[in-house]
Design a protein around this motif. Structure first.
Motif, PDB file in Angstrom:
ATOM      1  N   GLN A 118     -38.815  14.327  29.126  1.00  0.00           N
ATOM      2  CA  GLN A 118     -37.721  14.662  30.025  1.00  0.00           C
ATOM      3  C   GLN A 118     -36.432  14.024  29.544  1.00  0.00           C
ATOM      4  O   GLN A 118     -36.420  12.865  29.119  1.00  0.00           O
ATOM      5  CB  GLN A 118     -38.022  14.192  31.445  1.00  0.00           C
ATOM      6  N   PHE A 119     -35.343  14.817  29.629  1.00  0.00           N
ATOM      7  CA  PHE A 119     -34.023  14.361  29.219  1.00  0.00           C
ATOM      8  C   PHE A 119     -33.026  14.635  30.327  1.00  0.00           C
ATOM      9  O   PHE A 119     -33.028  15.721  30.922  1.00  0.00           O
ATOM     10  CB  PHE A 119     -33.564  15.102  27.952  1.00  0.00           C
ATOM     11  N   LEU A 120     -32.164  13.658  30.588  1.00  0.00           N
ATOM     12  CA  LEU A 120     -31.048  13.843  31.515  1.00  0.00           C
ATOM     13  C   LEU A 120     -29.902  14.415  30.705  1.00  0.00           C
ATOM     14  O   LEU A 120     -29.532  13.859  29.665  1.00  0.00           O
ATOM     15  CB  LEU A 120     -30.639  12.502  32.132  1.00  0.00           C
ATOM     16  N   THR A 121     -29.343  15.541  31.154  1.00  0.00           N
ATOM     17  CA  THR A 121     -28.247  16.164  30.416  1.00  0.00           C
ATOM     18  C   THR A 121     -26.925  15.938  31.131  1.00  0.00           C
ATOM     19  O   THR A 121     -26.867  15.893  32.358  1.00  0.00           O
ATOM     20  CB  THR A 121     -28.475  17.679  30.219  1.00  0.00           C
ATOM     21  N   PHE A 122     -25.875  15.774  30.315  1.00  0.00           N
ATOM     22  CA  PHE A 122     -24.523  15.599  30.845  1.00  0.00           C
ATOM     23  C   PHE A 122     -23.549  16.269  29.895  1.00  0.00           C
ATOM     24  O   PHE A 122     -23.879  16.566  28.751  1.00  0.00           O
ATOM     25  CB  PHE A 122     -24.184  14.115  31.047  1.00  0.00           C
ATOM     26  N   THR A 123     -22.344  16.518  30.405  1.00  0.00           N
ATOM     27  CA  THR A 123     -21.349  17.200  29.591  1.00  0.00           C
ATOM     28  C   THR A 123     -20.180  16.284  29.254  1.00  0.00           C
ATOM     29  O   THR A 123     -19.812  15.392  30.025  1.00  0.00           O
ATOM     30  CB  THR A 123     -20.784  18.458  30.293  1.00  0.00           C
ATOM     31  N   VAL A 163     -22.947  19.736  25.548  1.00  0.00           N
ATOM     32  CA  VAL A 163     -24.004  19.225  26.422  1.00  0.00           C
ATOM     33  C   VAL A 163     -24.800  18.197  25.633  1.00  0.00           C
ATOM     34  O   VAL A 163     -25.267  18.468  24.518  1.00  0.00           O
ATOM     35  CB  VAL A 163     -24.929  20.362  26.919  1.00  0.00           C
ATOM     36  N   PHE A 164     -24.945  17.018  26.214  1.00  0.00           N
ATOM     37  CA  PHE A 164     -25.668  15.911  25.600  1.00  0.00           C
ATOM     38  C   PHE A 164     -26.878  15.578  26.457  1.00  0.00           C
ATOM     39  O   PHE A 164     -26.905  15.891  27.649  1.00  0.00           O
ATOM     40  CB  PHE A 164     -24.763  14.674  25.501  1.00  0.00           C
ATOM     41  N   ALA A 165     -27.842  14.912  25.856  1.00  0.00           N
ATOM     42  CA  ALA A 165     -29.042  14.527  26.589  1.00  0.00           C
ATOM     43  C   ALA A 165     -29.469  13.132  26.160  1.00  0.00           C
ATOM     44  O   ALA A 165     -29.287  12.742  25.002  1.00  0.00           O
ATOM     45  CB  ALA A 165     -30.163  15.522  26.323  1.00  0.00           C
ATOM     46  N   ILE A 166     -30.028  12.395  27.118  1.00  0.00           N
ATOM     47  CA  ILE A 166     -30.652  11.111  26.821  1.00  0.00           C
ATOM     48  C   ILE A 166     -32.031  11.109  27.467  1.00  0.00           C
ATOM     49  O   ILE A 166     -32.263  11.801  28.461  1.00  0.00           O
ATOM     50  CB  ILE A 166     -29.819   9.905  27.334  1.00  0.00           C
ATOM     51  N   ASP A 167     -32.920  10.346  26.881  1.00  0.00           N
ATOM     52  CA  ASP A 167     -34.255  10.223  27.451  1.00  0.00           C
ATOM     53  C   ASP A 167     -34.108   9.734  28.889  1.00  0.00           C
ATOM     54  O   ASP A 167     -33.416   8.754  29.149  1.00  0.00           O
ATOM     55  CB  ASP A 167     -35.062   9.227  26.614  1.00  0.00           C
ATOM     56  N   VAL A 190     -22.921  15.604  35.226  1.00  0.00           N
ATOM     57  CA  VAL A 190     -24.353  15.577  34.941  1.00  0.00           C
ATOM     58  C   VAL A 190     -24.880  16.953  35.267  1.00  0.00           C
ATOM     59  O   VAL A 190     -24.502  17.548  36.279  1.00  0.00           O
ATOM     60  CB  VAL A 190     -25.077  14.482  35.761  1.00  0.00           C
ATOM     61  N   ARG A 191     -25.741  17.483  34.415  1.00  0.00           N
ATOM     62  CA  ARG A 191     -26.217  18.857  34.600  1.00  0.00           C
ATOM     63  C   ARG A 191     -27.596  18.914  35.233  1.00  0.00           C
ATOM     64  O   ARG A 191     -27.758  19.390  36.329  1.00  0.00           O
ATOM     65  CB  ARG A 191     -26.240  19.589  33.259  1.00  0.00           C
ATOM     66  N   GLU A 192     -28.604  18.465  34.506  1.00  0.00           N
ATOM     67  CA  GLU A 192     -29.976  18.630  34.979  1.00  0.00           C
ATOM     68  C   GLU A 192     -30.897  17.723  34.186  1.00  0.00           C
ATOM     69  O   GLU A 192     -30.489  17.103  33.216  1.00  0.00           O
ATOM     70  CB  GLU A 192     -30.417  20.087  34.798  1.00  0.00           C
ATOM     71  N   VAL A 193     -32.151  17.697  34.616  1.00  0.00           N
ATOM     72  CA  VAL A 193     -33.193  17.054  33.839  1.00  0.00           C
ATOM     73  C   VAL A 193     -33.977  18.171  33.165  1.00  0.00           C
ATOM     74  O   VAL A 193     -34.446  19.101  33.825  1.00  0.00           O
ATOM     75  CB  VAL A 193     -34.111  16.181  34.722  1.00  0.00           C
TER      76      VAL A 193
END
Length: 164
Positions: free
Chosen positions: A9-14, A19-23, A100-103
């Motif tokens: 699972q990654f938390l996505t943000f802009t 669009v970027f993601a982190i664990d 923040v977008r989504e997981v």
């Protein structure tokens, strides 16, 4: 289930159009934009500190960190509170994001190696590219986004402000 079928699972943000993601295990929480107390003589990407339930947390402007132009704050602007590793010690840092977008759940076969060229980011920050059917998501190695010196500065800053 085979290990190759397990998702992460990654938390996505802009930041801008990207669009970027982190664990998701690195993210502690997402905060609405709040008052950030400026601290003199810090790098321009270090916005200052916030009080998070009695703890002093340094806040980094991810746009400035990545050399992107400054943007106006909106109702979607937020602070992603992450825990990063500095020489084996956890350090809590706030990362200012446009939204923040989504997981997302990504399987290993949906993650490609980082590109060698053609990105505004230094590739050592990039863990991989999440390949979704209609777009790519830049997966960040949050422990590498902030160098040990920067995190030591952030940790020292938090300790100084807390001692006041």
């Amino acid at each position: 289930m085979a290990a190759s079928d397990e998702t992460t699972q990654f938390l996505t943000f802009t930041l801008g159009e990207d669009v970027f993601a982190i664990d998701v295990t690195m993210a502690r929480e997402v905060l609405d934009l709040c008052e950030v107390t400026r601290v003199p003589q810090v790098p321009d990407y270090m916005l200052g500190v916030i009080n998070l339930r009695g703890s002093v947390v340094p806040v980094i402007d991810m746009r400035r960190k990545f050399g992107m132009p400054k943007a106006e704050k909106t109702r979607d602007t937020c602070i992603v509170v992450v825990e990063v590793d500095v020489d084996g010690e956890p350090v809590v840092v706030g990362a200012l994001a446009d939204s923040v977008r989504e997981v997302l759940d990504l399987r290993p076969d949906q993650i490609e190696p980082p590109p060698r060229i053609g990105t505004r980011l230094k590739t050592e920050f990039i863990k991989g590219m999440g390949n979704l059917e209609d777009r790519f998501v830049i997966i960040l190695d949050i422990n590498r986004v902030f160098g040990a010196d920067e995190l030591a500065l952030a940790q020292g800053l938090a300790e100084e402000v807390a001692a006041v």
